[in-house]
Design a protein around this motif. Structure first.
Motif, PDB file in Angstrom:
ATOM      1  N   ALA A 169       2.694   4.320   2.741  1.00  0.00           N
ATOM      2  CA  ALA A 169       2.050   5.265   3.669  1.00  0.00           C
ATOM      3  C   ALA A 169       0.391   5.122   3.798  1.00  0.00           C
ATOM      4  CB  ALA A 169       2.411   6.769   3.642  1.00  0.00           C
ATOM      5  N   VAL A 170      -0.174   4.845   5.019  1.00  0.00           N
ATOM      6  CA  VAL A 170      -1.364   4.680   5.290  1.00  0.00           C
ATOM      7  C   VAL A 170      -1.808   5.678   6.413  1.00  0.00           C
ATOM      8  CG1 VAL A 170      -1.553   2.481   4.439  1.00  0.00           C
ATOM      9  CG2 VAL A 170      -1.220   2.753   6.765  1.00  0.00           C
ATOM     10  N   CYS A 171      -3.059   5.890   6.435  1.00  0.00           N
ATOM     11  CA  CYS A 171      -3.345   6.680   7.587  1.00  0.00           C
ATOM     12  C   CYS A 171      -4.828   6.252   8.295  1.00  0.00           C
ATOM     13  CB  CYS A 171      -3.704   8.270   7.080  1.00  0.00           C
ATOM     14  SG  CYS A 171      -3.733   9.317   8.228  1.00  0.00           S
ATOM     15  N   SER A 172      -4.521   6.101   9.579  1.00  0.00           N
ATOM     16  CA  SER A 172      -5.861   5.938  10.311  1.00  0.00           C
ATOM     17  C   SER A 172      -6.402   7.126  10.748  1.00  0.00           C
ATOM     18  CB  SER A 172      -5.470   5.053  11.257  1.00  0.00           C
ATOM     19  OG  SER A 172      -4.848   5.647  12.478  1.00  0.00           O
ATOM     20  N   GLU A 173      -7.485   6.980  11.890  1.00  0.00           N
ATOM     21  CA  GLU A 173      -8.049   8.109  12.322  1.00  0.00           C
ATOM     22  C   GLU A 173      -7.310   8.770  13.318  1.00  0.00           C
ATOM     23  OE1 GLU A 173     -11.709   6.417  14.132  1.00  0.00           O
ATOM     24  OE2 GLU A 173     -12.617   6.278  12.263  1.00  0.00           O
ATOM     25  N   LYS A 174      -6.330   8.118  13.750  1.00  0.00           N
ATOM     26  CA  LYS A 174      -5.554   8.586  14.803  1.00  0.00           C
ATOM     27  C   LYS A 174      -3.995   9.077  14.388  1.00  0.00           C
ATOM     28  CE  LYS A 174      -7.566   5.825  18.496  1.00  0.00           C
ATOM     29  NZ  LYS A 174      -7.385   4.877  19.491  1.00  0.00           N
ATOM     30  N   SER A 175      -3.545   8.143  13.614  1.00  0.00           N
ATOM     31  CA  SER A 175      -2.149   8.793  13.041  1.00  0.00           C
ATOM     32  C   SER A 175      -1.670   7.705  11.798  1.00  0.00           C
ATOM     33  CB  SER A 175      -1.023   8.142  13.911  1.00  0.00           C
ATOM     34  OG  SER A 175      -1.068   6.593  14.195  1.00  0.00           O
ATOM     35  N   ARG A 182      -0.709  -4.060  10.456  1.00  0.00           N
ATOM     36  CA  ARG A 182      -1.330  -2.811  10.615  1.00  0.00           C
ATOM     37  C   ARG A 182      -1.616  -1.964   9.695  1.00  0.00           C
ATOM     38  NH1 ARG A 182       1.020   2.221  14.386  1.00  0.00           N
ATOM     39  NH2 ARG A 182      -0.598   3.850  13.827  1.00  0.00           N
ATOM     40  N   HIS A 183      -0.581  -2.125   8.539  1.00  0.00           N
ATOM     41  CA  HIS A 183      -0.722  -1.030   7.331  1.00  0.00           C
ATOM     42  C   HIS A 183      -1.881  -1.582   6.430  1.00  0.00           C
ATOM     43  CE1 HIS A 183       2.219  -4.263   6.211  1.00  0.00           C
ATOM     44  NE2 HIS A 183       1.817  -4.101   4.981  1.00  0.00           N
ATOM     45  N   MET A 184      -2.075  -3.009   6.492  1.00  0.00           N
ATOM     46  CA  MET A 184      -3.157  -3.344   5.704  1.00  0.00           C
ATOM     47  C   MET A 184      -4.829  -3.016   6.508  1.00  0.00           C
ATOM     48  SD  MET A 184      -1.974  -4.155   2.922  1.00  0.00           S
ATOM     49  CE  MET A 184      -3.368  -4.335   2.295  1.00  0.00           C
ATOM     50  N   GLN A 185      -4.815  -3.314   7.702  1.00  0.00           N
ATOM     51  CA  GLN A 185      -5.911  -3.035   8.361  1.00  0.00           C
ATOM     52  C   GLN A 185      -6.207  -1.468   8.319  1.00  0.00           C
ATOM     53  OE1 GLN A 185      -7.943  -4.838  10.472  1.00  0.00           O
ATOM     54  NE2 GLN A 185      -6.950  -6.473   9.225  1.00  0.00           N
ATOM     55  N   GLU A 186      -5.268  -0.662   8.244  1.00  0.00           N
ATOM     56  CA  GLU A 186      -5.533   0.759   8.183  1.00  0.00           C
ATOM     57  C   GLU A 186      -5.666   0.938   6.524  1.00  0.00           C
ATOM     58  OE1 GLU A 186      -5.834   2.401  10.574  1.00  0.00           O
ATOM     59  OE2 GLU A 186      -4.597   1.845  12.197  1.00  0.00           O
ATOM     60  N   ALA A 187      -5.129   0.379   5.705  1.00  0.00           N
ATOM     61  CA  ALA A 187      -5.558   0.741   4.322  1.00  0.00           C
ATOM     62  C   ALA A 187      -7.026   0.241   3.873  1.00  0.00           C
ATOM     63  CB  ALA A 187      -4.552   0.002   3.378  1.00  0.00           C
ATOM     64  N   LEU A 188      -7.451  -0.820   4.461  1.00  0.00           N
ATOM     65  CA  LEU A 188      -8.681  -1.248   4.379  1.00  0.00           C
ATOM     66  C   LEU A 188      -9.829  -0.451   4.681  1.00  0.00           C
ATOM     67  CD1 LEU A 188      -8.379  -5.179   5.002  1.00  0.00           C
ATOM     68  CD2 LEU A 188      -8.605  -4.075   2.842  1.00  0.00           C
ATOM     69  N   LYS A 189      -9.449   0.229   5.840  1.00  0.00           N
ATOM     70  CA  LYS A 189     -10.241   1.322   6.446  1.00  0.00           C
ATOM     71  C   LYS A 189     -10.356   2.619   5.589  1.00  0.00           C
ATOM     72  CE  LYS A 189      -9.694  -0.208  11.191  1.00  0.00           C
ATOM     73  NZ  LYS A 189      -8.872   0.132  12.348  1.00  0.00           N
ATOM     74  N   ASN A 190      -9.270   2.821   5.058  1.00  0.00           N
ATOM     75  CA  ASN A 190      -8.964   4.194   4.128  1.00  0.00           C
ATOM     76  C   ASN A 190      -8.062   3.826   2.881  1.00  0.00           C
ATOM     77  OD1 ASN A 190      -8.439   6.570   2.873  1.00  0.00           O
ATOM     78  ND2 ASN A 190      -7.495   7.530   4.744  1.00  0.00           N
ATOM     79  N   PRO A 191      -8.549   3.351   1.881  1.00  0.00           N
ATOM     80  CA  PRO A 191      -7.961   3.099   0.709  1.00  0.00           C
ATOM     81  C   PRO A 191      -7.069   4.058  -0.075  1.00  0.00           C
ATOM     82  CG  PRO A 191     -10.178   2.997  -0.008  1.00  0.00           C
ATOM     83  CD  PRO A 191     -10.151   3.322   1.362  1.00  0.00           C
ATOM     84  N   ASN A 192      -7.174   4.965   0.286  1.00  0.00           N
ATOM     85  CA  ASN A 192      -6.192   6.142  -0.110  1.00  0.00           C
ATOM     86  C   ASN A 192      -4.831   6.129   0.462  1.00  0.00           C
ATOM     87  OD1 ASN A 192      -8.468   7.620  -1.669  1.00  0.00           O
ATOM     88  ND2 ASN A 192      -9.201   8.143   0.407  1.00  0.00           N
ATOM     89  N   VAL A 193      -3.984   5.769  -0.418  1.00  0.00           N
ATOM     90  CA  VAL A 193      -2.367   5.341   0.011  1.00  0.00           C
ATOM     91  C   VAL A 193      -1.712   6.436  -0.685  1.00  0.00           C
ATOM     92  CG1 VAL A 193      -3.061   3.054   0.864  1.00  0.00           C
ATOM     93  CG2 VAL A 193      -2.149   3.602  -1.475  1.00  0.00           C
ATOM     94  N   ALA A 194      -0.259   6.467  -0.117  1.00  0.00           N
ATOM     95  CA  ALA A 194       0.678   7.194  -0.714  1.00  0.00           C
ATOM     96  C   ALA A 194       1.880   6.313  -0.340  1.00  0.00           C
ATOM     97  CB  ALA A 194       0.760   8.606  -0.142  1.00  0.00           C
TER      98      ALA A 194
END
Length: 143
Positions: free
Chosen positions: A21-27, A53-65
């Motif tokens: 699970a990753v999280c972007s600014e939007k969703s 998409r999940h890696m692009q988001e995780a690279l922006k926010n490395p806090n994952v679950a």
């Protein structure tokens, strides 16, 4: 670092598919990834293309679950793990070997490997009693 409970380590080693699970600014967004557990460093090693998409988001926010679970309709056999951690884009030789030992066929694809440095783990294990939880935390800070 506090030692991870043996039951959790065995569960990680027995399974091979996690939901990241990753999280972007939007969703938020989830993806399924094959993983290997590297017990020495409390690390999950997985392969994924940098363009997903999940890696692009995780690279922006490395806090994952994520979760790892066994599907069953029998309530007494429910087992699963929820975790949080930090995505790392550096990988050691030992971690790489750990992944390819579990997935030797993946070596020919020369995948990009990533790690999740685990910070918090909660295992639910109804085989030990209804609602039994085992919790591990890397540090004393509450998650």
């Amino acid at each position: 670092m506090k030692k991870i409970d043996e039951k959790i380590q065995k569960y990680f080693a027995k399974h091979h598919l996690l939901t990241l699970a990753v999280c972007s600014e939007k969703s938020p967004y989830c993806a399924s990834c094959f993983y290997a557990y590297e017990s020495c460093g409390a690390v999950l090693v997985f392969a994924s293309d940098i363009e997903t998409r999940h890696m692009q988001e995780a690279l922006k926010n490395p806090n994952v679950a994520g979760t790892i679970s066994k599907e069953t309709k029998n309530i007494g056999k429910i087992q699963g793990i929820q975790f949080t951690g930090q995505l790392q884009n550096s990988i050691t030789k030992e971690q790489k070997e750990c992944y390819f030992k579990k997935f030797p066929f993946a070596k020919v694809a020369n995948p990009i490997l990533w790690t999740i440095e685990l910070e918090f783990i909660k295992m639910t294990d109804n085989t030990m009693g209804f609602g039994k939880k085992i919790v591990w935390q890397k540090s004393s800070t509450k998650t």
